[in-house]
Scaffold this motif. Structure first.
Motif, PDB file in Angstrom:
ATOM      1  N   HIS A  59       0.813  -1.225   0.000  1.00  0.00           N
ATOM      2  CA  HIS A  59       0.000   0.000   0.000  1.00  0.00           C
ATOM      3  C   HIS A  59       0.846   1.276   0.000  1.00  0.00           C
ATOM      4  O   HIS A  59       0.384   2.317  -0.443  1.00  0.00           O
ATOM      5  CB  HIS A  59      -0.986  -0.007   1.172  1.00  0.00           C
ATOM      6  N   LEU A  74      -4.254  -1.611   1.674  1.00  0.00           N
ATOM      7  CA  LEU A  74      -4.068  -2.890   0.996  1.00  0.00           C
ATOM      8  C   LEU A  74      -3.119  -2.741  -0.185  1.00  0.00           C
ATOM      9  O   LEU A  74      -3.153  -1.751  -0.897  1.00  0.00           O
ATOM     10  CB  LEU A  74      -5.409  -3.410   0.467  1.00  0.00           C
ATOM     11  N   THR A 128      -6.605  -6.832  -5.105  1.00  0.00           N
ATOM     12  CA  THR A 128      -6.237  -6.990  -3.702  1.00  0.00           C
ATOM     13  C   THR A 128      -6.953  -8.204  -3.112  1.00  0.00           C
ATOM     14  O   THR A 128      -7.774  -8.834  -3.776  1.00  0.00           O
ATOM     15  CB  THR A 128      -6.623  -5.743  -2.878  1.00  0.00           C
ATOM     16  N   SER A 129      -6.673  -8.479  -1.854  1.00  0.00           N
ATOM     17  CA  SER A 129      -7.359  -9.575  -1.173  1.00  0.00           C
ATOM     18  C   SER A 129      -8.833  -9.250  -0.932  1.00  0.00           C
ATOM     19  O   SER A 129      -9.640 -10.138  -0.716  1.00  0.00           O
ATOM     20  CB  SER A 129      -6.663  -9.872   0.162  1.00  0.00           C
ATOM     21  N   GLU A 130      -9.191  -7.969  -0.990  1.00  0.00           N
ATOM     22  CA  GLU A 130     -10.577  -7.534  -0.820  1.00  0.00           C
ATOM     23  C   GLU A 130     -11.303  -7.398  -2.152  1.00  0.00           C
ATOM     24  O   GLU A 130     -12.448  -6.971  -2.183  1.00  0.00           O
ATOM     25  CB  GLU A 130     -10.618  -6.183  -0.097  1.00  0.00           C
ATOM     26  N   ALA A 151      -7.388   1.355  -2.544  1.00  0.00           N
ATOM     27  CA  ALA A 151      -6.461   0.412  -1.924  1.00  0.00           C
ATOM     28  C   ALA A 151      -5.564   1.122  -0.917  1.00  0.00           C
ATOM     29  O   ALA A 151      -5.287   0.605   0.164  1.00  0.00           O
ATOM     30  CB  ALA A 151      -5.618  -0.281  -2.996  1.00  0.00           C
TER      31      ALA A 151
END
Length: 132
Positions: free
Chosen positions: A91, A123, A108-110, A118
């Motif tokens: 990030h 993230l 991203t993981s989200e 982000a």
């Protein structure tokens, strides 16, 4: 068979923009739907619609133009992370495209999001492409 679905989508949008087409058709996958959702939220496209023709799925994307001369809103699309060379950033290292004028789309993981979102969420992830 298309190996890199993201590059294929960006190329189709770039070619349709140059030819000043109103709509462009791209294969529908989870990744392309999420990228198109980000493009719509950021105001680069008007609308997208999923068309299902068994067994294939397509996205119809309505491109956005400015003025009577039909100047494309999307000036440039650039693929960053490729299948042969993946590009990741945390990030703190997330790129700013043209000093914040453009966006970088990050996986991203989200989920798929812009570099701005982000950074706010703290993230990092894979830098998919730049759009301005």
């Amino acid at each position: 068979m298309i190996n890199d679905i993201i590059s294929d989508m960006l190329t189709r949008i770039r070619n349709a923009n140059l030819a000043k087409h109103q709509i462009v058709q791209v294969p529908s996958t989870k990744m392309t739907r999420n990228i198109v959702k980000v493009l719509k939220e950021e105001g680069f496209i008007y609308h997208s619609e999923e068309i299902i023709e068994n067994p294939k799925k397509y996205l119809l994307i309505s491109l956005k133009y400015k003025g009577k001369d039909k100047i494309p809103v999307i000036t440039e699309l650039k693929r960053v992370s490729k299948p042969g060379l993946r590009v990741y950033a945390n990030h703190k290292e997330l790129p700013k495209v043209l000093g914040g004028i453009g966006i970088a789309i990050i996986s991203t993981s989200e989920g798929i999001m812009t570099d701005r979102n982000a950074r706010q969420s703290g993230l990092g992830g894979e830098v998919l492409c730049y759009i301005w």
